[in-house]
Design a protein around this motif. Sequence first.
Motif, mmCIF file in Angstrom:
data_model
loop_
_atom_site.group_PDB
_atom_site.id
_atom_site.type_symbol
_atom_site.label_atom_id
_atom_site.label_comp_id
_atom_site.label_asym_id
_atom_site.label_seq_id
_atom_site.Cartn_x
_atom_site.Cartn_y
_atom_site.Cartn_z
ATOM 1 N N ARG A 242 0.839 -1.200 0.000
ATOM 2 C CA ARG A 242 0.000 0.000 0.000
ATOM 3 C C ARG A 242 0.875 1.251 0.000
ATOM 4 O O ARG A 242 1.031 1.928 1.011
ATOM 5 N N ASP A 243 1.405 1.552 -1.145
ATOM 6 C CA ASP A 243 2.246 2.740 -1.264
ATOM 7 C C ASP A 243 1.414 4.018 -1.296
ATOM 8 O O ASP A 243 1.948 5.120 -1.254
ATOM 9 N N ASP A 244 0.098 3.857 -1.372
ATOM 10 C CA ASP A 244 -0.795 5.009 -1.487
ATOM 11 C C ASP A 244 -1.150 5.627 -0.141
ATOM 12 O O ASP A 244 -1.701 6.727 -0.088
ATOM 13 N N LEU A 245 -0.854 4.941 0.954
ATOM 14 C CA LEU A 245 -1.232 5.445 2.272
ATOM 15 C C LEU A 245 -0.226 6.470 2.786
ATOM 16 O O LEU A 245 0.928 6.510 2.349
ATOM 17 N N ASN A 246 -0.689 7.277 3.733
ATOM 18 C CA ASN A 246 0.163 8.297 4.343
ATOM 19 C C ASN A 246 0.761 7.728 5.627
ATOM 20 O O ASN A 246 0.041 7.468 6.588
ATOM 21 N N TYR A 247 2.074 7.532 5.626
ATOM 22 C CA TYR A 247 2.750 6.925 6.766
ATOM 23 C C TYR A 247 3.528 7.974 7.558
ATOM 24 O O TYR A 247 4.021 8.956 6.997
ATOM 25 N N ALA A 248 3.651 7.731 8.852
ATOM 26 C CA ALA A 248 4.511 8.552 9.707
ATOM 27 C C ALA A 248 5.312 7.616 10.601
ATOM 28 O O ALA A 248 4.800 6.590 11.058
ATOM 29 N N THR A 249 6.564 7.967 10.825
ATOM 30 C CA THR A 249 7.407 7.153 11.698
ATOM 31 C C THR A 249 7.970 8.005 12.828
ATOM 32 O O THR A 249 8.250 9.189 12.659
ATOM 33 N N ILE A 250 8.105 7.363 13.970
ATOM 34 C CA ILE A 250 8.697 7.982 15.157
ATOM 35 C C ILE A 250 9.791 7.043 15.649
ATOM 36 O O ILE A 250 9.614 5.818 15.647
ATOM 37 N N SER A 251 10.910 7.602 16.046
ATOM 38 C CA SER A 251 11.976 6.786 16.627
ATOM 39 C C SER A 251 12.346 7.357 17.990
ATOM 40 O O SER A 251 12.049 8.517 18.302
ATOM 41 N N THR A 252 12.987 6.534 18.790
ATOM 42 C CA THR A 252 13.477 6.956 20.102
ATOM 43 C C THR A 252 14.972 6.687 20.169
ATOM 44 O O THR A 252 15.423 5.594 19.814
ATOM 45 N N VAL A 253 15.724 7.696 20.598
ATOM 46 C CA VAL A 253 17.169 7.544 20.752
ATOM 47 C C VAL A 253 17.575 8.067 22.122
ATOM 48 O O VAL A 253 16.825 8.798 22.771
ATOM 49 N N SER A 254 18.770 7.713 22.540
ATOM 50 C CA SER A 254 19.302 8.161 23.828
ATOM 51 C C SER A 254 20.642 8.844 23.595
ATOM 52 O O SER A 254 21.500 8.302 22.889
#
Length: 283
Positions: A242-254
């Motif tokens: 599903r390349d048509d969807l709107n994706y968001a990513t979140i990462s956590t770092v230290s």
Amino acid sequence: MKKLFFILYFLIFANVVFSQKQPYVIYKANGKEVSYEKMLKSLQKSNIILFGELHNNPIAHWLQYEVTADLHESKPLILGAEMLEADNQEALNHYLIDSINYKALDTLARLWPNYKTDYAPLVDLAKDKKLEFIATNVPRRYANLVYRKGFEALDSLSDQEKKWVAPLPIIFEPELPTYQNILKMMGEHGSPKLVMAQAIKDATMAHFILKHYQENHTFIHYNGAYHSDKYEGILWYLKQKRDDLNYATISTVSQVNIHELEEENLNKADFIICVDNDMTTTY
């Protein structure tokens, strides 16, 4: 005199504000600091959010809850998590409709040791708000099977067992940088089958996210950051279908210094939660 008083007041106020210790700072992918409110506004436009955590980081878990609760006020949600395996969905469903209690869920499902402190609040939020919560991860015994024998071993699973795994054959791109980095990190202990074991998790989580995604909803998925960092892992598999969807990513770092995002943490995700290295852990 008034002007002098104002300047003095401002300096005292600024000193108090800037001398306070911050446990975390949120950044955009390019390293520019962003407020929680602006991040939330951006996330509201997403169909699917991959919230990458450090598994023992309390700031990540707290923000997962806050983001979920705040987004729920503006749009319908579906929740899902790496920390619950697909064959535990029935037990999870019974818990969500209150037909079994926590003790029974703990007996029937393979809950992580830190479930009670770190993931139960999210599941209970889904229960209170009557939201779906999807157990997305491949049962670990099948990931172990792939690690030992490769993808071909999945062909021997029963029809029922195959329902808990991404559809076969598994699409696999071993040259993805994050997969190649696994081999580098593991050194002589790394192997192509180790990367396959990571991929079967990513593929299965993506499969169940899309299987349960609904139009006009946002699906929030909680996973270890490495499963979605650098826009790979789960996201790579999602985009194959599903390349048509709107994706968001979140990462956590230290980091030791949270006031400037280190170069190695740039472009890990759309939003990067940078947590003070001295933050206590949940285990």
